[in-house]
Enzyme design. Structure first.
Site, PDB file in Angstrom:
ATOM      1  N   VAL A 172      82.412   0.763 -33.622  1.00  0.00           N
ATOM      2  CA  VAL A 172      83.799   0.383 -33.954  1.00  0.00           C
ATOM      3  C   VAL A 172      84.782   1.228 -33.138  1.00  0.00           C
ATOM      4  O   VAL A 172      85.695   0.699 -32.502  1.00  0.00           O
ATOM      5  CB  VAL A 172      84.068   0.537 -35.469  1.00  0.00           C
ATOM      6  N   ASP A 205      83.473  12.972 -31.727  1.00  0.00           N
ATOM      7  CA  ASP A 205      82.319  12.525 -32.512  1.00  0.00           C
ATOM      8  C   ASP A 205      81.388  13.713 -32.721  1.00  0.00           C
ATOM      9  O   ASP A 205      81.279  14.593 -31.857  1.00  0.00           O
ATOM     10  CB  ASP A 205      81.575  11.410 -31.750  1.00  0.00           C
ATOM     11  N   TYR A 261      88.571  18.538 -32.301  1.00  0.00           N
ATOM     12  CA  TYR A 261      89.707  18.364 -33.216  1.00  0.00           C
ATOM     13  C   TYR A 261      91.040  18.913 -32.699  1.00  0.00           C
ATOM     14  O   TYR A 261      92.083  18.290 -32.936  1.00  0.00           O
ATOM     15  CB  TYR A 261      89.353  18.883 -34.611  1.00  0.00           C
ATOM     16  N   GLY A 316      81.314   7.780 -39.646  1.00  0.00           N
ATOM     17  CA  GLY A 316      80.609   7.567 -40.913  1.00  0.00           C
ATOM     18  C   GLY A 316      79.154   7.272 -40.670  1.00  0.00           C
ATOM     19  O   GLY A 316      78.698   7.228 -39.531  1.00  0.00           O
ATOM     20  N   ARG A 329      75.311   1.666 -53.002  1.00  0.00           N
ATOM     21  CA  ARG A 329      76.633   1.657 -52.386  1.00  0.00           C
ATOM     22  C   ARG A 329      77.378   2.944 -52.759  1.00  0.00           C
ATOM     23  O   ARG A 329      78.066   3.531 -51.935  1.00  0.00           O
ATOM     24  CB  ARG A 329      77.395   0.428 -52.880  1.00  0.00           C
ATOM     25  N   SER A 360      92.476  -0.034 -42.517  1.00  0.00           N
ATOM     26  CA  SER A 360      92.525  -1.342 -41.832  1.00  0.00           C
ATOM     27  C   SER A 360      92.449  -2.479 -42.850  1.00  0.00           C
ATOM     28  O   SER A 360      92.846  -3.611 -42.559  1.00  0.00           O
ATOM     29  CB  SER A 360      91.412  -1.458 -40.801  1.00  0.00           C
ATOM     30  N   ASP A 387      89.649  -9.463 -42.725  1.00  0.00           N
ATOM     31  CA  ASP A 387      89.333 -10.592 -43.612  1.00  0.00           C
ATOM     32  C   ASP A 387      90.400 -11.690 -43.462  1.00  0.00           C
ATOM     33  O   ASP A 387      90.097 -12.880 -43.481  1.00  0.00           O
ATOM     34  CB  ASP A 387      89.280 -10.127 -45.072  1.00  0.00           C
ATOM     35  N   THR A 388      91.649 -11.252 -43.338  1.00  0.00           N
ATOM     36  CA  THR A 388      92.747 -12.204 -43.172  1.00  0.00           C
ATOM     37  C   THR A 388      92.595 -12.965 -41.853  1.00  0.00           C
ATOM     38  O   THR A 388      92.821 -14.179 -41.791  1.00  0.00           O
ATOM     39  CB  THR A 388      94.096 -11.450 -43.250  1.00  0.00           C
ATOM     40  N   ARG A 436      89.756 -13.547 -40.351  1.00  0.00           N
ATOM     41  CA  ARG A 436      88.624 -14.469 -40.545  1.00  0.00           C
ATOM     42  C   ARG A 436      89.070 -15.713 -41.316  1.00  0.00           C
ATOM     43  O   ARG A 436      88.703 -16.838 -40.991  1.00  0.00           O
ATOM     44  CB  ARG A 436      87.500 -13.752 -41.312  1.00  0.00           C
ATOM     45  N   HIS A 456      99.362 -19.226 -41.746  1.00  0.00           N
ATOM     46  CA  HIS A 456      99.719 -17.963 -42.408  1.00  0.00           C
ATOM     47  C   HIS A 456      99.116 -17.951 -43.801  1.00  0.00           C
ATOM     48  O   HIS A 456      99.498 -18.744 -44.658  1.00  0.00           O
ATOM     49  CB  HIS A 456     101.235 -17.776 -42.431  1.00  0.00           C
ATOM     50  N   HIS A 507      88.869  -4.605 -49.454  1.00  0.00           N
ATOM     51  CA  HIS A 507      88.128  -5.109 -48.289  1.00  0.00           C
ATOM     52  C   HIS A 507      86.668  -5.106 -48.731  1.00  0.00           C
ATOM     53  O   HIS A 507      85.971  -4.112 -48.614  1.00  0.00           O
ATOM     54  CB  HIS A 507      88.350  -4.195 -47.085  1.00  0.00           C
ATOM     55  N   THR A 552      79.323  -5.221 -37.100  1.00  0.00           N
ATOM     56  CA  THR A 552      80.487  -5.962 -36.593  1.00  0.00           C
ATOM     57  C   THR A 552      81.459  -4.965 -35.965  1.00  0.00           C
ATOM     58  O   THR A 552      81.634  -3.870 -36.500  1.00  0.00           O
ATOM     59  CB  THR A 552      81.230  -6.717 -37.721  1.00  0.00           C
TER      60      THR A 552
END
Ligand SMILES: NC(=O)c1ccc[n+]([C@@H]2O[C@H](COP(=O)([O-])OP(=O)(O)OC[C@H]3O[C@@H](n4cnc5c(N)ncnc54)[C@H](O)[C@@H]3O)[C@@H](O)[C@H]2O)c1
Length: 325
Positions: free
Chosen positions: A26, A47, A77, A91, A100, A155, A160-161, A163, A180, A187, A242
């Protein structure tokens, strides 16, 4: 790769700078999109896997002569100093057999170490979180950083919007940019489609369909929403993860910040108290400007959507409560 800072005149304009913490798929795809956009003068990749960040920086630098003059390097940093936006996509993925909640705990622990290291060098930038679960980790980032919530953004459901609009555009046979319609809330699995306010060219969806001589049946709506909500599972099953669309979503948020565009995007932010929902991060359309979230819109949802949004907030609050234990 060591930093090779050229001496810039004191009078030279300050180049726009973005730091990316977590240069995985990502983070590096976002950096690639950012390079091609020509929006910034500096991109620093940070990283825990230093070699990976170096490799990505080298690869990106080789595209620079063919795209935009941008200083890109693998840093640490202290290089967050002066960054206008710090994108956090660091992550770990879910391990086999891991729940989860275990994953949340692990990524939250990573954030407890990352965020103070960023804020030690940057107190004025905007923190933009992509790591999942993005709403929970944006909340953690807000708490740990002590920044005002306007400058801590997730984000959220920007992806999702996108998609949802893509699938609606496909179904209706129109450019999705003319559709729209928003996905709000978490999310994730409890996200909510706002059918009641969806429009095409300013026309409500039902009117638009009527004019075209067709109907959007409840079954079709249900299918389009399920395809939206479950898209990540489908893509992960096929290619492992993704990253293209989320990278462009991050770029769109960053562009609105850096260019002070006041773009309305469904980002994750502190719930503004509408419908009695407070003290969670989740997505509602918000105006994004140079200062971050300028205003969260108060959508006039119907009763069913309001209930679903409350349910989504409860899911997120439950995870935050579990994290505290
Ligand atoms: N918000 C969204 O819409 C969205 C969409 C897709 C993916 N994601 C999320 O983005 C995150 C990253 O996904 P990815 O595919 O790039 O994973 P990835 O494994 O390719 O990259 C993660 C990177 O984080 C680095 N990292 C781990 N711990 C770190 C630490 N303590 N400090 C600095 N860096 C550290 C790793 O070395 C790795 O390079 C995941 O949480 C994923 O679920 C979010």
């Amino acid at each position: 790769m060591t930093e090779n800072r050229t001496n810039m005149s004191d009078h030279a304009p300050h180049p726009r700078k973005v730091a990316v913490v977590g240069a995985g798929r990502v983070g590096s795809t976002f950096a690639y999109a950012l390079l091609l956009s020509g929006l910034v003068g500096e991109i620093v990749l940070i990283d825990v896997d230093r070699k990976r960040a170096e490799g990505e920086a080298m690869d990106l630098n080789h595209a620079m002569p063919l795209s935009h003059t941008t200083r890109i390097w693998a840093g640490d940093y202290p290089d967050c100093a002066g960054a206008d936006v710090i994108v956090i996509s660091a992550g770990t993925a879910q391990r086999p057999g891991e729940t989860r909640l275990d994953l949340v705990r692990r990524n939250a622990a990573i954030f407890q170490t990352i965020i103070p290291r960023i804020t030690a060098h940057n107190q004025t930038g905007i923190l933009l979180v992509a790591t999942n679960p993005v709403d929970v980790l944006s909340y953690v980032t807000w708490k740990v950083s002590g920044f005002p919530s306007q400058r801590v953004i997730g984000s959220g459901t920007v992806l999702d919007t996108a998609r949802f609009r893509y699938l609606l555009g496909e179904h209706l046979g129109v450019d999705p940019r003319n559709v729209h319609a928003h996905i709000v809330g978490e999310h994730g699995d409890s996200e909510v489609p706002v059918w009641s306010l969806a429009t095409v060219a300013g026309m409500r969806l039902a009117e638009y369909c009527k004019g075209g001589g067709f109907v959007l049946s409840p079954e079709t709506r249900d299918r389009i929403f399920r395809q939206t909500r479950d898209a990540a599972y489908e893509i992960i099953q096929r290619k492992g993860s993704t990253y293209y669309a989320v990278a462009v979503g991050l770029l769109r948020i960053v562009e609105s910040i850096l260019r002070d565009q006041h773009t309305i995007l469904a980002v994750s932010n502190l719930a503004p108290g509408y419908y009695g929902i407070e003290d969670v991060y989740f997505s509602l359309p918000a105006v994004i400007d140079r200062g971050g979230v300028d205003r969260v819109l108060h959508l006039l949802l119907n009763e069913q959507e309001r209930e679903a949004l409350r349910g989504s907030a409860l899911v997120l609050r439950g995870v935050l409560d579990d994290l505290r234990e």
